[in-house]
Design an enzyme around this catalytic site. Sequence first.
Site, short mmCIF file in Angstrom:
data_model
loop_
_atom_site.label_atom_id
_atom_site.label_comp_id
_atom_site.label_asym_id
_atom_site.label_seq_id
_atom_site.Cartn_x
_atom_site.Cartn_y
_atom_site.Cartn_z
N GLU A 13 52.78 83.63 -26.77
CA GLU A 13 52.15 82.80 -25.74
C GLU A 13 51.58 83.76 -24.69
O GLU A 13 52.33 84.45 -24.01
CB GLU A 13 53.17 81.86 -25.11
CG GLU A 13 52.57 80.98 -24.03
CD GLU A 13 53.63 80.17 -23.29
OE1 GLU A 13 53.30 79.05 -22.86
OE2 GLU A 13 54.77 80.65 -23.13
N ASP A 20 61.59 80.09 -31.87
CA ASP A 20 61.03 80.31 -30.54
C ASP A 20 61.93 81.30 -29.80
O ASP A 20 63.15 81.13 -29.77
CB ASP A 20 60.97 78.98 -29.78
CG ASP A 20 59.86 78.94 -28.75
OD1 ASP A 20 59.53 80.00 -28.20
OD2 ASP A 20 59.32 77.85 -28.51
N ASP A 71 57.80 83.41 -26.23
CA ASP A 71 57.48 82.61 -25.05
C ASP A 71 57.05 83.49 -23.89
O ASP A 71 57.62 84.56 -23.65
CB ASP A 71 58.71 81.79 -24.66
CG ASP A 71 58.46 80.87 -23.49
OD1 ASP A 71 57.63 79.96 -23.63
OD2 ASP A 71 59.08 81.07 -22.43
N HIS A 91 54.84 71.51 -26.66
CA HIS A 91 55.89 70.96 -25.81
C HIS A 91 55.55 71.01 -24.33
O HIS A 91 56.23 70.38 -23.52
CB HIS A 91 57.19 71.73 -26.06
CG HIS A 91 57.06 73.19 -25.77
ND1 HIS A 91 56.37 74.06 -26.60
CD2 HIS A 91 57.50 73.96 -24.74
CE1 HIS A 91 56.40 75.27 -26.10
NE2 HIS A 91 57.08 75.25 -24.96
N ASP A 92 54.50 71.76 -23.96
CA ASP A 92 54.09 71.88 -22.56
C ASP A 92 52.80 71.14 -22.25
O ASP A 92 52.36 71.14 -21.09
CB ASP A 92 53.88 73.36 -22.19
CG ASP A 92 55.18 74.12 -22.02
OD1 ASP A 92 56.21 73.48 -21.74
OD2 ASP A 92 55.17 75.35 -22.18
#
Length: 561
Positions: free
Chosen positions: A255, A98, A199, A329-330
């Site tokens: 993302e 990431d 990200d 994770h969000d």
Amino acid sequence: MKKDWWKDSVVYQVYPRSFQDSNGDGIGDLQGIISRLDYIKQLGADVIWICPIYPSPNVDYGYDVTDHKTVMESYGTMEDFHELLEEVHRRGLKLVMDFVLNHTSTEHAWFKEAELDKTSKYRNFYFWRPGTKHGPPTDLQSDYGQSVWQYEEHTGEYYLHMNAVKQADLNWENEDVRQAVYEMMRFWLDKGVDGLRIDQLHLISKKEYLPSYEDYVQGKAESKPFQPNGRRIHDYLTEMTEEVFSQYDVMSVGEAGTVTPEEGLTYTGTDEHELNMIFHFQHMELDQQPGKEHWDLKPLELSDLKSVLTKWQKKLENKGWNTLFWCNHDQPRIVSRFGDEGKYRKESAKMLASVLYLMKGTPYIYQGEELGMTNAPFTRIEDYKDIQTVNMYHKRVYEKGYDPKEVMTSILAKSRDHARTPMQWNDGKHAGFTDGTPWLKVNPNYTSINAAEALADPDSILSYYKKLISLRKQYADLMKGSYDLLLPDDPQLFVYIRQTDTRQLLVINNFSDKEAIFQWPDELEREMAQLLLSNYDGGREALPSIELKPFESRVYLLKRD
């Protein structure tokens, strides 16, 4: 290596802080991940994506980075990382890192120098605007419930942060910033990492929404509503691909926030030379009130979900590639969100997997999703660690006068901490996650929902995920075939066909807690239909009229005429 190997892969996402602790400090770590690699392998995954492991003050738990080229001490050492990479590859798996490149922590060496010296080359690594400590330059707000501008006392100016105050945005207009980022990306790829997940890619192009420094000085600044995916994003990605991704046989995924399918094709189209895949969130915004924040809840309309997912399938069908995900994770736990975490937890979790993971694209399974882990029943704000959640609570309750019970209802549905409670390995102390005190409370239902229980149960959600992944690999040609939705307006059924020139896959799902009737279409061959997968026992014939139980899912293989 096979070209476009990522198209045939299943990705398992690991949030290291909550996956497995090996040393009793209550925080997951790299050695913990190593100890669980066989579990990921037996699931059938091909790729492991791990969330940031870089040094961080943990304001946003790893997404506020102070050094992109080393490992945070609580996760281990660089030697531990090398061991992890070696063990991943030894099992025939791949590892994706990431990468946070929209912003850095304000504790980063670049920012520390920038805030002290206006003449430093690092000053232009960030966005600075004049103003006074009595008011920000514009009224632009972040998703964290604050102004995007933070006053810095030493130079008397504001810096931009689209996220939390301690996450200062990088100025991608500055070529030195881009080259520094590319060098950091190559650092990990040269070690043998198999890909990067980028990200907040959708935020890196923002100049057109920020009046120039000179306009601020002259009092001409005007505030504009920020729109993600700015006009220069594709210039940056083309450059990034040329200088980094084209030099390696790796997977790239970004993302990209609230992109449309048309924009998604620009990011991932075979003619564009940008990314392999992007994460969009249109299907994740369907249970929030239009034009409001994601905390403002509304029931999911199945027709909306079918419409969004189908548009992405059809638009990217021939030239782009989809990511297929429910959780990360969000995002809160999908079985609590779109399924039934009570009576029909197992059935609805299996149905949700069938709906999404038989579509065209690369599946992303988030840790614990394959167990049917649920949202945590934490009713005290003190039990939450996520800065976004805590900031929202305080702003709505103490500034806007919301009823605390109403706010907690939103938190119980949408907090990011629901995805971050420790992985539930067994029914022992702290769910087998740690021998110490976990950094975030364990969901109390771990005694009945855990990996040990699932591994011992041939009818578990985990077993179903294994069968589903195996089916994808067995029928790889169909997974690259076309997609067509049936019954777009049916309020209960989510049904679609995957097909090639020689055969079809009919995927039937009852997306409700009530029984439903599916009428077999006349145009589809039924007599020789073969049931490949179902989440219920018995009554599996391909009848002209099929009575589906609550959350029932069936997958049939058909021959084409």
